[in-house]
Write a protein that holds these residues in place. Sequence first.
Motif, PDB file in Angstrom:
ATOM      1  N   ASN A 121      -9.576  14.672 -13.353  1.00 33.84           N
ATOM      2  CA  ASN A 121      -9.091  13.294 -13.224  1.00 33.84           C
ATOM      3  C   ASN A 121      -9.098  12.555 -14.556  1.00 33.84           C
ATOM      4  OD1 ASN A 121      -8.192  13.300 -10.596  1.00 33.84           O
ATOM      5  ND2 ASN A 121     -10.225  12.834  -9.766  1.00 33.84           N
ATOM      6  N   ARG A 122     -10.027  12.894 -15.450  1.00 31.55           N
ATOM      7  CA  ARG A 122      -9.963  12.303 -16.811  1.00 31.55           C
ATOM      8  C   ARG A 122      -8.679  12.751 -17.505  1.00 31.55           C
ATOM      9  NH1 ARG A 122     -15.505  13.307 -16.816  1.00 31.55           N
ATOM     10  NH2 ARG A 122     -15.248  15.312 -17.869  1.00 31.55           N
ATOM     11  N   ARG A 180      -5.926  13.747 -16.053  1.00 29.87           N
ATOM     12  CA  ARG A 180      -4.786  13.115 -15.368  1.00 29.87           C
ATOM     13  C   ARG A 180      -4.640  11.656 -15.809  1.00 29.87           C
ATOM     14  NH1 ARG A 180      -2.265  15.584 -11.152  1.00 29.87           N
ATOM     15  NH2 ARG A 180      -1.761  13.580 -10.202  1.00 29.87           N
ATOM     16  N   THR A 181      -5.743  10.953 -15.958  1.00 28.94           N
ATOM     17  CA  THR A 181      -5.705   9.557 -16.397  1.00 28.94           C
ATOM     18  C   THR A 181      -5.107   9.450 -17.797  1.00 28.94           C
ATOM     19  OG1 THR A 181      -7.593   8.972 -15.021  1.00 28.94           O
ATOM     20  CG2 THR A 181      -7.129   7.517 -16.872  1.00 28.94           C
ATOM     21  N   SER A 195      -1.995   9.674 -11.302  1.00 33.27           N
ATOM     22  CA  SER A 195      -3.005   9.203 -10.345  1.00 33.27           C
ATOM     23  C   SER A 195      -4.085  10.265 -10.190  1.00 33.27           C
ATOM     24  CB  SER A 195      -2.354   8.911  -8.990  1.00 33.27           C
ATOM     25  OG  SER A 195      -1.805  10.100  -8.461  1.00 33.27           O
ATOM     26  N   GLU A 196      -5.284   9.821  -9.829  1.00 31.27           N
ATOM     27  CA  GLU A 196      -6.386  10.753  -9.653  1.00 31.27           C
ATOM     28  C   GLU A 196      -6.156  11.617  -8.416  1.00 31.27           C
ATOM     29  OE1 GLU A 196     -10.181   8.823  -9.613  1.00 31.27           O
ATOM     30  OE2 GLU A 196     -10.067   8.346 -11.750  1.00 31.27           O
ATOM     31  N   LEU A 197      -6.626  12.857  -8.494  1.00 30.08           N
ATOM     32  CA  LEU A 197      -6.581  13.741  -7.340  1.00 30.08           C
ATOM     33  C   LEU A 197      -7.691  13.356  -6.374  1.00 30.08           C
ATOM     34  CD1 LEU A 197      -6.027  17.319  -8.834  1.00 30.08           C
ATOM     35  CD2 LEU A 197      -4.343  15.757  -7.874  1.00 30.08           C
ATOM     36  N   GLN A 198      -7.387  13.477  -5.103  1.00 30.22           N
ATOM     37  CA  GLN A 198      -8.371  13.241  -4.049  1.00 30.22           C
ATOM     38  C   GLN A 198      -8.681  14.572  -3.383  1.00 30.22           C
ATOM     39  OE1 GLN A 198      -9.692  10.128  -3.649  1.00 30.22           O
ATOM     40  NE2 GLN A 198      -8.406   9.666  -5.417  1.00 30.22           N
ATOM     41  N   ARG A 248     -14.005  15.517 -11.768  1.00 33.95           N
ATOM     42  CA  ARG A 248     -14.061  14.393 -12.727  1.00 33.95           C
ATOM     43  C   ARG A 248     -13.315  14.745 -14.022  1.00 33.95           C
ATOM     44  NH1 ARG A 248     -19.346  13.961 -10.632  1.00 33.95           N
ATOM     45  NH2 ARG A 248     -20.239  15.089 -12.416  1.00 33.95           N
TER      46      ARG A 248
END
Length: 143
Positions: free
Chosen positions: A40-41, A43-44, A49-52, A37
């Motif tokens: 991804n914050r 990255r945003t 794009s968010e990592l999966q 999380r």
Amino acid sequence: IGVSFQAEDGHTAYLVTEVFTRVTPELARDAPEQLLRAINRARTQQRRSELQVSEELDAPARTAAKRCFAPGGDAALMEALRSTLPPATRVGVVLSVASSLEELAGVQALLEPGVRQVGIGLAQGQRADTPPNSICALFLLAE
């Protein structure tokens, strides 16, 4: 705190040093999810794009990270990684030792725009070159 002084020509010069440290708390059970999380914050904020999480990458990352603080150190870790990654898997490997998840979320390779999938392995412990309770993170990254 350390203090040193030197007297010369009627003047005294002092050198004072202070070392600050923090105690690294135990990792929570959901630490990998917390870390994802936080990544991804970041990255945003950079319009990425968010990592999966990829299970194909996550399982080997978890297995290898457990070796970070084991006898044999990095060599044992890399051997564990070689033996658990699927054949012909093309991935980037990032190994980082830190004292907090926040530090790990800022690892530059995790913010690269082409990275789409991640496997996260976390371990906690100590070895000769780390402070007590350090966090070892092994990231496997793929496009």
